[in-house]
Design a protein around this motif. Structure first.
Motif, mmCIF file in Angstrom:
data_model
loop_
_atom_site.group_PDB
_atom_site.id
_atom_site.type_symbol
_atom_site.label_atom_id
_atom_site.label_comp_id
_atom_site.label_asym_id
_atom_site.label_seq_id
_atom_site.Cartn_x
_atom_site.Cartn_y
_atom_site.Cartn_z
ATOM 1 N N ILE A 163 0.842 -0.981 0.074
ATOM 2 C CA ILE A 163 0.054 -0.032 0.003
ATOM 3 C C ILE A 163 1.046 1.340 0.136
ATOM 4 C CG2 ILE A 163 -1.746 1.288 1.053
ATOM 5 C CD1 ILE A 163 -2.622 -1.336 2.571
ATOM 6 N N PHE A 164 0.867 1.860 -1.054
ATOM 7 C CA PHE A 164 1.633 3.328 -1.157
ATOM 8 C C PHE A 164 0.737 4.412 -0.904
ATOM 9 C CE2 PHE A 164 3.474 -0.011 -3.848
ATOM 10 C CZ PHE A 164 5.126 0.064 -3.708
ATOM 11 N N LEU A 165 1.048 5.177 0.019
ATOM 12 C CA LEU A 165 0.326 6.164 0.565
ATOM 13 C C LEU A 165 1.189 7.445 0.358
ATOM 14 C CD1 LEU A 165 -1.219 4.872 3.989
ATOM 15 C CD2 LEU A 165 -2.260 5.049 1.830
ATOM 16 N N GLY A 166 0.470 8.484 -0.051
ATOM 17 C CA GLY A 166 1.126 9.894 -0.447
ATOM 18 C C GLY A 166 2.145 9.914 -1.233
ATOM 19 N N GLN A 167 3.172 10.991 -1.151
ATOM 20 C CA GLN A 167 4.103 11.302 -1.890
ATOM 21 C C GLN A 167 5.026 10.018 -2.017
ATOM 22 O OE1 GLN A 167 4.253 14.041 -3.913
ATOM 23 N NE2 GLN A 167 5.992 13.404 -4.877
ATOM 24 N N GLN A 168 5.401 9.751 -3.329
ATOM 25 C CA GLN A 168 6.168 8.809 -3.399
ATOM 26 C C GLN A 168 7.627 9.354 -4.543
ATOM 27 O OE1 GLN A 168 5.892 5.827 -2.131
ATOM 28 N NE2 GLN A 168 4.073 6.108 -1.262
ATOM 29 N N PRO A 169 8.750 8.462 -4.451
ATOM 30 C CA PRO A 169 9.932 8.870 -5.442
ATOM 31 C C PRO A 169 9.264 9.136 -6.744
ATOM 32 C CG PRO A 169 10.406 7.110 -3.912
ATOM 33 C CD PRO A 169 9.109 7.170 -3.710
ATOM 34 N N ALA A 170 10.089 10.034 -7.573
ATOM 35 C CA ALA A 170 9.690 10.194 -8.938
ATOM 36 C C ALA A 170 9.628 9.206 -9.892
ATOM 37 C CB ALA A 170 10.619 11.566 -9.366
ATOM 38 N N ILE A 171 10.716 8.282 -9.584
ATOM 39 C CA ILE A 171 10.806 7.127 -10.416
ATOM 40 C C ILE A 171 9.747 6.296 -10.505
ATOM 41 C CG2 ILE A 171 12.131 5.565 -8.572
ATOM 42 C CD1 ILE A 171 13.928 4.629 -10.645
ATOM 43 N N TRP A 172 8.843 6.199 -9.265
ATOM 44 C CA TRP A 172 7.648 5.455 -9.193
ATOM 45 C C TRP A 172 6.416 5.969 -9.923
ATOM 46 C CZ3 TRP A 172 8.429 3.655 -3.587
ATOM 47 C CH2 TRP A 172 9.482 2.752 -3.577
ATOM 48 N N GLN A 173 6.341 7.289 -9.964
ATOM 49 C CA GLN A 173 5.208 8.017 -10.298
ATOM 50 C C GLN A 173 4.485 7.538 -11.620
ATOM 51 O OE1 GLN A 173 3.620 10.063 -8.255
ATOM 52 N NE2 GLN A 173 5.197 10.272 -6.502
ATOM 53 N N SER A 174 5.062 7.379 -12.577
ATOM 54 C CA SER A 174 4.410 7.187 -14.031
ATOM 55 C C SER A 174 3.745 5.581 -13.795
ATOM 56 C CB SER A 174 5.253 7.163 -15.064
ATOM 57 O OG SER A 174 6.631 6.100 -14.877
ATOM 58 N N ASP A 175 4.338 4.870 -12.935
ATOM 59 C CA ASP A 175 3.974 3.471 -13.069
ATOM 60 C C ASP A 175 2.457 3.301 -11.762
ATOM 61 O OD1 ASP A 175 5.923 2.517 -14.334
ATOM 62 O OD2 ASP A 175 7.428 2.325 -13.004
ATOM 63 N N PHE A 176 2.101 4.448 -11.278
ATOM 64 C CA PHE A 176 1.080 4.005 -10.450
ATOM 65 C C PHE A 176 -0.159 4.130 -11.154
ATOM 66 C CE2 PHE A 176 4.013 5.297 -6.948
ATOM 67 C CZ PHE A 176 4.072 4.296 -6.334
ATOM 68 N N HIS A 177 -1.236 3.334 -10.816
ATOM 69 C CA HIS A 177 -2.595 3.227 -11.006
ATOM 70 C C HIS A 177 -3.413 4.105 -10.071
ATOM 71 C CE1 HIS A 177 -1.906 1.261 -14.858
ATOM 72 N NE2 HIS A 177 -1.233 0.471 -14.364
ATOM 73 N N VAL A 178 -3.661 5.157 -9.956
ATOM 74 C CA VAL A 178 -4.448 6.102 -8.501
ATOM 75 C C VAL A 178 -5.273 5.058 -8.189
ATOM 76 C CG1 VAL A 178 -4.967 7.914 -7.626
ATOM 77 C CG2 VAL A 178 -3.153 8.129 -9.451
ATOM 78 N N THR A 179 -5.672 4.959 -7.131
ATOM 79 C CA THR A 179 -6.968 4.153 -6.403
ATOM 80 C C THR A 179 -7.168 2.702 -7.217
ATOM 81 O OG1 THR A 179 -8.494 5.439 -7.564
ATOM 82 C CG2 THR A 179 -7.588 6.639 -5.340
ATOM 83 N N GLU A 180 -6.412 2.262 -7.675
ATOM 84 C CA GLU A 180 -6.848 0.910 -8.723
ATOM 85 C C GLU A 180 -5.645 0.103 -7.896
ATOM 86 O OE1 GLU A 180 -6.771 0.803 -12.543
ATOM 87 O OE2 GLU A 180 -8.126 2.860 -12.688
ATOM 88 N N LEU A 181 -6.231 -1.072 -7.450
ATOM 89 C CA LEU A 181 -5.452 -2.452 -7.204
ATOM 90 C C LEU A 181 -5.096 -3.192 -8.323
ATOM 91 C CD1 LEU A 181 -4.394 -4.004 -4.711
ATOM 92 C CD2 LEU A 181 -6.791 -5.260 -4.859
ATOM 93 N N VAL A 182 -3.822 -3.112 -8.550
ATOM 94 C CA VAL A 182 -3.244 -3.927 -9.665
ATOM 95 C C VAL A 182 -2.157 -5.258 -9.159
ATOM 96 C CG1 VAL A 182 -3.301 -1.812 -10.896
ATOM 97 C CG2 VAL A 182 -1.000 -2.450 -9.605
ATOM 98 N N GLN A 183 -1.855 -5.988 -9.933
ATOM 99 C CA GLN A 183 -0.907 -7.110 -9.713
ATOM 100 C C GLN A 183 0.325 -6.681 -10.310
ATOM 101 O OE1 GLN A 183 -1.548 -9.921 -7.630
ATOM 102 N NE2 GLN A 183 -3.426 -8.884 -7.190
ATOM 103 N N LEU A 184 1.415 -6.876 -9.741
ATOM 104 C CA LEU A 184 2.816 -6.456 -10.108
ATOM 105 C C LEU A 184 3.581 -7.569 -9.434
ATOM 106 C CD1 LEU A 184 4.366 -4.381 -12.030
ATOM 107 C CD2 LEU A 184 4.531 -3.148 -9.961
ATOM 108 N N GLU A 185 4.487 -8.321 -10.426
ATOM 109 C CA GLU A 185 5.460 -9.282 -10.004
ATOM 110 C C GLU A 185 4.616 -10.370 -9.204
ATOM 111 O OE1 GLU A 185 8.516 -9.625 -11.108
ATOM 112 O OE2 GLU A 185 8.432 -7.668 -12.261
#
Length: 201
Positions: A146-168
């Motif tokens: 669960i990623f909450l709030g501001q995250q490192p810039a390298i991750w920003q483009s990979d997030f689906h906001v408020t959507e649960l996804v499967q990764l690895e």
């Protein structure tokens, strides 16, 4: 020719910049006075006293340790991101979590139907030099992120906001706010977060 060899030996003794580890086996220096014996140990084998050997090692190890550090830097850098990711709980909260936020999360996770104990979840504070999101998720020991709030810039483009996804093969959920900052007028956002948590069980 003999005079030239002694001249090179003198350079080895008094100026370490001329000494190269690869030259140690090919240079043989004569045993001289007691003051020069310690320096001669830089290129000769352990034929002198232990005290001289200790001094000789200190002089020898200085260039070797520097060279070794240059050789080992790439492998250490390659493993640094792995060693920093120390997560051993099934659930992990990723973000800059304050004490207030932690107390709110504790209430949420301990309530039904979650019923998570302190051993079931942990908090990870991300750094600026994190690997890619997929690498981070792959390396970490948790199964639910669960990623909450501001995250490192390298991750920003990979997030689906408020959507649960499967990764690895793991569940990843990104919520752009901290729960403690949600007001009473933002009950809809609280509900979105709560429903996502329940779907991760």
């Amino acid at each position: 020719m003999k005079a030239e060899e002694n001249h090179l030996a003198d350079l080895f003794q008094y100026d370490e910049i001329y000494w190269v580890p690869a030259d140690r086996g090919s240079v043989e220096m004569p045993v001289k006075t007691s003051s020069q014996t310690m320096d001669s140990n830089q290129v000769s084998d352990s034929s002198s006293s232990p005290k001289d050997n200790v001094t000789g090692r200190a002089a020898i190890n200085q260039p070797e340790s520097i060279e070794h550090s240059f050789e080992s830097e790439p492998s250490l850098d390659g493993e640094s991101s792995k060693s920093n990711i120390s997560i051993s709980t099934p659930w992990v909260i990723v973000g800059n979590i304050s004490e207030l936020e932690k107390s709110r999360l504790t209430l949420i996770f301990s309530a039904p139907p979650m019923l998570l104990t302190a051993k079931d979840w942990s908090i990870y504070e991300p750094k600026d030099d994190e690997p890619t999101l997929s690498e981070f998720v792959k390396q970490a020991g948790a199964n639910k992120f669960i990623f909450l709030g501001q995250q490192p810039a390298i991750w920003q483009s990979d997030f689906h906001v408020t959507e649960l996804v499967q990764l690895e093969g793991k569940s990843v959920y990104f919520f752009p706010r901290l729960i403690s900052t949600l007001t009473d007028t933002e009950k809809s956002l609280k509900l979105v977060f709560w429903n996502a948590l329940k779907s991760m069980i």
